[in-house]
Structure formats: C-alpha cells, structure tokens
Write a protein that holds these residues in place. Structure first.
Motif, PDB file in Angstrom:
ATOM      1  N   LEU A  97      41.053  40.453  47.529  1.00 46.50           N
ATOM      2  CA  LEU A  97      40.603  39.380  46.663  1.00 46.50           C
ATOM      3  C   LEU A  97      41.786  38.877  45.825  1.00 46.50           C
ATOM      4  N   LEU A  98      41.660  37.652  45.335  1.00 48.13           N
ATOM      5  CA  LEU A  98      42.719  37.019  44.533  1.00 48.13           C
ATOM      6  C   LEU A  98      44.082  37.189  45.198  1.00 48.13           C
ATOM      7  N   PRO A  99      44.260  36.648  46.395  1.00 48.13           N
ATOM      8  CA  PRO A  99      45.503  36.889  47.138  1.00 48.13           C
ATOM      9  C   PRO A  99      46.764  36.374  46.457  1.00 48.13           C
ATOM     10  N   ARG A 100      46.637  35.493  45.457  1.00 51.48           N
ATOM     11  CA  ARG A 100      47.828  35.005  44.757  1.00 51.48           C
ATOM     12  C   ARG A 100      48.351  36.018  43.742  1.00 51.48           C
ATOM     13  N   GLU A 101      47.515  36.997  43.397  1.00 46.65           N
ATOM     14  CA  GLU A 101      47.921  37.978  42.391  1.00 46.65           C
ATOM     15  C   GLU A 101      48.389  39.265  43.068  1.00 46.65           C
ATOM     16  N   ASP A 102      49.028  40.139  42.300  1.00 45.74           N
ATOM     17  CA  ASP A 102      49.471  41.420  42.843  1.00 45.74           C
ATOM     18  C   ASP A 102      48.271  42.247  43.292  1.00 45.74           C
ATOM     19  N   ALA A 103      48.513  43.134  44.250  1.00 52.05           N
ATOM     20  CA  ALA A 103      47.435  43.840  44.937  1.00 52.05           C
ATOM     21  C   ALA A 103      46.532  44.627  43.992  1.00 52.05           C
ATOM     22  N   GLU A 104      47.093  45.240  42.946  1.00 44.50           N
ATOM     23  CA  GLU A 104      46.269  46.086  42.084  1.00 44.50           C
ATOM     24  C   GLU A 104      45.204  45.300  41.338  1.00 44.50           C
ATOM     25  N   PHE A 105      45.462  44.013  41.106  1.00 45.31           N
ATOM     26  CA  PHE A 105      44.479  43.213  40.374  1.00 45.31           C
ATOM     27  C   PHE A 105      43.329  42.796  41.291  1.00 45.31           C
ATOM     28  N   GLY A 106      43.657  42.464  42.531  1.00 42.62           N
ATOM     29  CA  GLY A 106      42.595  42.213  43.499  1.00 42.62           C
ATOM     30  C   GLY A 106      41.760  43.455  43.737  1.00 42.62           C
ATOM     31  N   ALA A 107      42.423  44.628  43.794  1.00 45.40           N
ATOM     32  CA  ALA A 107      41.708  45.893  43.994  1.00 45.40           C
ATOM     33  C   ALA A 107      40.819  46.215  42.798  1.00 45.40           C
ATOM     34  N   MET A 108      41.307  45.918  41.599  1.00 46.34           N
ATOM     35  CA  MET A 108      40.537  46.160  40.384  1.00 46.34           C
ATOM     36  C   MET A 108      39.242  45.344  40.389  1.00 46.34           C
ATOM     37  N   VAL A 129      50.988  34.293  33.904  1.00 49.00           N
ATOM     38  CA  VAL A 129      51.999  33.276  33.663  1.00 49.00           C
ATOM     39  C   VAL A 129      53.310  33.785  34.252  1.00 49.00           C
ATOM     40  N   GLY A 130      54.073  32.903  34.865  1.00 46.41           N
ATOM     41  CA  GLY A 130      55.352  33.315  35.442  1.00 46.41           C
ATOM     42  C   GLY A 130      55.181  34.062  36.751  1.00 46.41           C
ATOM     43  N   LEU A 131      56.164  34.897  37.053  1.00 40.53           N
ATOM     44  CA  LEU A 131      56.221  35.573  38.346  1.00 40.53           C
ATOM     45  C   LEU A 131      55.262  36.753  38.428  1.00 40.53           C
ATOM     46  N   SER A 132      54.682  36.939  39.617  1.00 36.46           N
ATOM     47  CA  SER A 132      54.043  38.209  39.940  1.00 36.46           C
ATOM     48  C   SER A 132      55.108  39.115  40.559  1.00 36.46           C
ATOM     49  N   GLU A 133      54.775  40.379  40.712  1.00 35.37           N
ATOM     50  CA  GLU A 133      55.744  41.288  41.327  1.00 35.37           C
ATOM     51  C   GLU A 133      55.981  40.910  42.779  1.00 35.37           C
ATOM     52  N   ASP A 134      54.931  40.513  43.487  1.00 33.35           N
ATOM     53  CA  ASP A 134      55.087  40.090  44.881  1.00 33.35           C
ATOM     54  C   ASP A 134      56.046  38.903  44.984  1.00 33.35           C
ATOM     55  N   GLU A 135      55.923  37.946  44.081  1.00 35.35           N
ATOM     56  CA  GLU A 135      56.794  36.773  44.109  1.00 35.35           C
ATOM     57  C   GLU A 135      58.234  37.150  43.791  1.00 35.35           C
TER      58      GLU A 135
END
Length: 715
Positions: free
Chosen positions: A442-453, A594-600
């Motif tokens: 879920l929320l593929p634009r965000e880092d994985a842990e937030f989608g998992a949360m 806001v700004g960069l995610s870790e993936d980015e």
C-alpha cells in the motif's frame, strides 16, 4: 575518491606549488612584459612557428591549472604576434585550457558534489540542461566573472563538454580581441589597470547586456512565429481570463482582482472544483464520521466499558453535503464577484491565443479577449480499460457522494491515498471491504514500512487487503458481479462485490477546450516551462492540468506563479518552485511526507542518514490511546540539514508543517531541538526525533574531557 583522482589532484598540486616556489609568476606581470618587450619581438621574428607553439602550450597550461597570468599573456600575444595571429592563438589556447580545467574539475569533484547536494542542485541542473549555453555565453562576455571559477562551476553541472567548448570559444572572443588589441599598444599603457578604462568597462557592460537583449529578441521572434497564423486584437476585453473554477483557478482570479486587473473566471460546473465538491472536503467529512464509529468500538481502551452508536448511512452522507454547503461560501460566485472577479458560468473553448468562447447551458455563446489566459481545467478520476467495467455502475471519487445505501461488500481498486482513505472509511462505516493493489505494498510512493504499518492496521480492522494482485476483468453472472484477479502466486480468483470503487489515479482534463485545435502541446498533462507558460507565451497552465503534483495546495501554489507571470512577466518573471512540497494521506494512521523518502534517496544516489522516533513512546499519544506510528527524518551525513521527513501517526498531516517550514528556510534539527514544544502535545514527536539525531551525533571525545573536568572539580 579513487586512486586516479588522488593522483591527478597530487600532480596538479605539485605543478601549482612549483609555479609559486620557483617564483615563476614574476614572468607573468605587466612590468616584466614591458621590460622584455623588445626581446620578445626579436625572438618571434627569428622563429615564429616555434615561439607560437611554445606560447600556445604555456597558455593552455596556465589556464588549465587556473594559474595567474592569463591576462598578461593575452597582452603579450598582441605585443609579439599582432592582432590577427595573436587573437587566433589566444582564442584557441584559452578555450582549450578552459576545457581542460573543466574536465579536470568534472573528473575530480562533480560526482561527489552532485551526490551531496543533488536536491539543492536539481533546479540548477534543469536550468543548465535547458539554457546552460546561454548563461555560459553571458558569463564569458563579462570579464568581471573570474575565468577559472566559471570553468570549475560549469564542470559540476550536467553541461556537455562540446557545448562548454564552443560557447566558451565564442563568448570569450570579444573580450580576447579587446585585450590582444591592447597588447599591440603596450608601449602606451602605464599599467594593467589602464586597460580597464571607464570606456572599456562600459563596453564590457554592453557586451554583458547584449545576451539578455538577444534573449528578448529571440523570445520575441519565437512569439511572432507562434502567433503568425492568428490576428492579434488591437485591444483586449480583459487582462486575464481564467478557465476553471477549482483551487488553482480561484486563486488566479483572486490575485488578479487584488492587483486591480480585469479578470474573468469561467466554470461550467460548481466553483470550488473537485476539492470542495467531490474530493478533499467530502472525503474528510466522511472520514470524521468513520473515526467516531471506530472510537466507539475502541471505547474500552479509553476507560468506557461500552459505548454504542446508532448509525445510518444516509445521515452520514447528509452531513457530508451539509459540510460542503457550509464551506461553499468561501468559493461562491457572490464572494468572487464582490472581490472584483467577473464570474461566468459556461463551457470555455479557446478560439485563438487571445480569444475564449463561452457556451452557456442554453446554447448561447459569447466571446471575450484577454492579453493572457490561464488554463486551470483540473483532473478527473482515471478509469482503466478493464474488460467488463461497462456492465456495472463504476464508483469513482466523482460519483461516490451520490451513494444512497452503504454497500455490504465493497471492492476498492487502488492502494494509493484515495483508495486507502476510502477503504478504511467504508470498513469502519460497516462495509466489508476488499482492497486490491497491483504493487507489492500500500502507498507505493512511500517507504515500505509505512505501507506495511497501514496494511497491518487495515487488516486488524477487518479489511481484506490484497497487494501484489492484478485486476483482470469484471464478470457479471446471474446478477452477481465479481472482480477477477491474479494473485501474487499466479492463481486466478474472483472477488464478489456489490459496489466497485476505482481509485487508481487521476488524469488531466485536456479535451474540449480547444487545446488540440490551437496546437497547445500536451502529454499526460499540459506541457509548460518553468514559468508555467505553454508553447503560447501568453497562455499558462496550472494545478492538476499541468502537474507534476495533483494536490489542492500545489494548485494554489502554481496559481500564484502563473498569475504574477501573466500580469507582470514583461517586468519580472518567477520560476515555479517545487523544492519543498508536502502531502498527507488521511488514513489512520495518517501518513505525511515532505522532501525525499529513503527509497528516492537510494534511487537518486544521494548520501543520507536516517533518524527515527517511535510515536508509541510519546506521552500525549499514550494518553490519547494513539500510541502508534513513527517520525522518520533523512539528513545529510554528519549534518542536521533535512533532506526529507515522513511521519505516520495521529495528526501527521499537522505535525509535518514544522518540517516543511524548516526545509523551506534551511532550518536544521538542532534548531528544532532548541525550540520549546508544549507538553504534552503530539508536536513533541518532532523535538524528540531531533533529540534522537543529536544523541547519535554527540561529541564523545569532548564529553570525555568534560567528564574529566567534572571529576577534577569534585577534587
């Protein structure tokens, strides 16, 4: 730095050191040139080819190593070779030397600089890629800009080597000619400063202004070419016409009216656009109702053994429409008319670059002209060409608000912000929701842990979350609709539903406005430059129609730039600034960034450090039984400068504002840590995240000495 870079740096350092150790700079002075004038002329008469070659190589070496003396050597060229041959030698030697300096700086430092400062250099890189040759040409014409510094700075950008070479050759030629010519008159000069007389300085200033004038001329010629097929009105009905009454259009009209411009705003539906009528406002109103029902179910966590709620879906939807009506006056025709905006209801179509035709509901039409036009046509939900969709009534964020009954079984197609918000909301309202998302989380634009949360929270509330699952088709058999999917392991499955909500993204509204007839360039959105101009310099595009972000707040942001550029661009234009753009997904937990995610950061090769703070340890979150979530901050290695922040938890959309301000104004974590935060509030999470960073960067050696000092003080 690899061995080759180290070796090159050492070699250059040795060469530069030798230049000064052996006092070679004494031969590159104006006095030395005057004293050796007769000898130099005699030598060149005896061996012109050899002297020319030696002079050329020395000049290349001096410029490549950024040594002092290039100005004197340029004078010497005029003295010993004359204007024509001296100009040829210096022109090519200086350009070759500059290019070597450019390549050396690029080899040694560009990767490191781009990696460390990539985010701040993004706009500069785009500008260099687009108009770097023009800017280099301007710098080369004005000798006030240090020659060697231009070489180094340009080397750190994406400028192509060939572009650097030929633009430098051309741009330095006028200044070189002035200096070489001065060298032919060396006997009449008393000092090097004599070259830069007021008249000569004025000439250089004119040379510097020339490219700017040339650019204006080029822009004028381009505009004439674009407008050639159309007849420009001798006078205009309006200063500005705005097409579209959503967030971007309303802000554009407001600003234009505020600065006393004559502005017409055209909207075929309701003012306020998608945000007020079908997006942000109704969704947040329904989310609030769903949150209340969830609080009732969780009442035991708050010390209330049982809390019942009598819920009727029709009442909740009635409240949604009441909220819309309560906010409508902010975006009403009456308000904007009072502000000085001429509001027209109808469909707008471009007839030519200055003329808009307005078709009313009764079929009547009227035409208005304006010097500038802003396209704020918005976006609509994207419905993919899924086989079988035509057999059912598809729900989107547009028509969802006309639902009269709560669907017992709801399938939500899409795991982004809109899909996730409505999934959780309808599950809490009482539907059994299945969420289908093609990507692995879920929320593929965000880092994985937030989608998992969010996934974990949704599943705990009873949502059937299907990630990595591809929708294939819709089937209707015996009155029963099903979504046929392919699961992550390749199996086929049919998911029955009563309603299907498609929330897989939005697409710009581009059809029916005359864009294709006029030849305005479009792709997925209306194409614009950094000033938000289309290929017609008087027609601008903003908001969802122009992208790259489809948020209400960025629509308003772009509207300011476009309106100011439209009304005052002849005096001053402003490049749109996307450097610090925040957003939030209003699920529970909320997820804001806001700004960069870790993936980015990883994908862009940007060096970073990660600091996290668990909101489950925050006093206010514990008191509110909202003790879940995380603050995640990316900073530059060894620095408190913020690259990006993601927050998951209660009120994350509000908490992120402190970091937005910090990034916009260059405030680091040290200053956030040193700011008083009220206790007990959720905002303390930001302070504690800064404290985590500080703890990881405490000066251990210094603290050891401090400990010894305290031990000494104890005797």
């Amino acid at each position: 730095m690899n061995r080759a870079r180290v070796a090159l740096v050492v070699l250059i350092a040795v060469a530069i050191s030798a230049f000064f150790v052996f006092d070679l700079n004494q031969y590159f002075s104006f006095d030395a040139l005057q004293s050796l004038r007769a000898d130099l002329v005699e030598v060149v008469d005896a061996r012109p080819v050899l002297v020319s070659a030696v002079f050329f190589l020395i000049y290349v070496a001096v410029t490549a190593l950024s040594l002092p003396g290039a100005a004197v050597m340029t004078l010497a060229a005029g003295l010993i070779f004359g204007l024509a041959w001296g100009l040829v030698l210096v022109s090519f030697a200086s350009t070759l030397g500059a290019t070597l300096a450019f390549l050396i700086a690029r080899f040694v430092a560009r990767d490191a600089v781009q990696s460390r400062y990539r985010q701040r250099l993004t706009a500069i890189n785009r500008g260099v890629e687009r108009e770097g040759g023009f800017y280099l040409f301007t710098l080369r014409l004005v000798p006030a800009f240090p020659f060697f510094l231009i070489n180094i700075v340009m080397a750190l950008t994406p400028m192509r080597t060939w572009t650097f070479y030929w633009v430098s050759q051309l741009g330095m030629l006028p200044g070189t000619a002035v200096y070489v010519n001065a060298g032919t008159q060396i006997g009449q000069l008393e000092s090097l400063g004599g070259i830069l007389s007021p008249g000569l300085i004025g000439s250089f200033v004119l040379l510097g202004i020339f490219p700017l004038i040339a650019k204006k001329i080029v822009d004028f010629v381009k505009a004439r070419r674009v407008f050639a097929a159309y007849s420009r009105p001798k006078q205009f009905d309006r200063n500005l016409i705005v097409i579209g009454g959503g967030s971007a259009g309303l802000v554009s009209a407001y600003i234009a009216a505020a600065v006393k411009a004559e502005v017409t705003l055209i909207e075929k539906d309701r003012l306020g656009g998608d945000c007020l009528n079908t997006g942000c406002v109704p969704s947040k109103a329904l989310i609030r109702t769903a949150r209340l029902l969830d609080d009732a179910r969780r009442s035991a966590e708050l010390g209330v053994r049982q809390l019942s709620a009598e819920f009727h879906f029709s009442d909740a939807m009635a409240r949604v429409h009441q909220v819309i009506k309560a906010i409508e006056p902010h975006d009403s025709v009456e308000r904007y008319t009072d502000l000085g905006v001429d509001v027209r209801h109808g469909h707008a179509r471009l007839v030519d670059p200055w003329t808009v035709e307005i078709t009313n509901a009764d079929g009547g039409a009227q035409r208005l002209t304006a010097r500038n036009i802003i396209l704020a046509t918005g976006a609509a939900p994207f419905v993919p060409p899924l086989p079988g969709l035509d057999q059912i009534e598809v729900l989107t964020s547009d028509n969802l608000w006309q639902l009269e009954a709560l669907p017992e079984r709801l399938v939500v197609l899409g795991g982004g912000p809109i899909g996730s918000e409505m999934t959780q909301t309808f599950q809490r309202l009482g539907s059994q929701v299945t969420q289908v998302e093609m990507s692995p989380r879920l929320l593929p634009r965000e880092d994985a842990e937030f989608g998992a949360m969010l996934h974990e929270r949704m599943a705990a509330e009873g949502v059937d979350v299907r990630v990595g699952t591809k929708a294939e088709e819709v089937q209707v058999r015996d009155g029963q609709a099903s979504l046929c999917v392919t699961t992550p392991d390749g199996a086929k499955e049919a998911i029955p539903f009563d309603k299907l909500l498609v929330a897989v993204g939005r697409q710009a509204r581009l059809e029916g406005f005359g864009l294709d007839t006029l030849g305005i360039r479009t792709g997925r959105v209306i194409e614009t430059d950094e000033y938000l101009r289309t290929n017609f310099p008087n027609i601008f595009a903003v908001g969802d129609a122009a992208g790259p972000y489809q948020f209400t707040h960025t629509a308003a942001h772009t509207a300011w730039f476009a309106t100011v550029n439209a009304l005052f661009g002849a005096l001053k234009k402003f490049r749109v600034d996307y450097s610090v753009v925040p957003w939030a997904t209003f699920t529970d937990p909320e997820v804001a960034r806001v700004g960069l995610s870790e993936d980015e950061a990883k994908s862009q090769g940007i060096a970073y450090e990660v600091t996290t703070y668990g909101i489950d340890d925050l006093d206010r979150a514990i008191a509110d039984s909202d003790a879940y979530g995380q603050v995640k901050v990316l900073t530059r290695p060894g620095s408190d400068r913020i690259l990006g922040v993601t927050i998951a938890g209660a009120h994350a959309g509000d908490l992120i504002a402190e970091y937005v301000l910090a990034m916009k104004h260059g405030i680091g974590l040290n200053k956030i840590l040193g700011t008083i935060h009220i206790y007990p509030t959720m905002a303390e999470a930001n302070k504690f995240a800064a404290g985590q960073w500080k703890q990881a960067h405490k000066p251990e050696k210094l603290l050891q000495w401090v400990g010894r000092f305290h031990a000494w003080m104890r005797g």
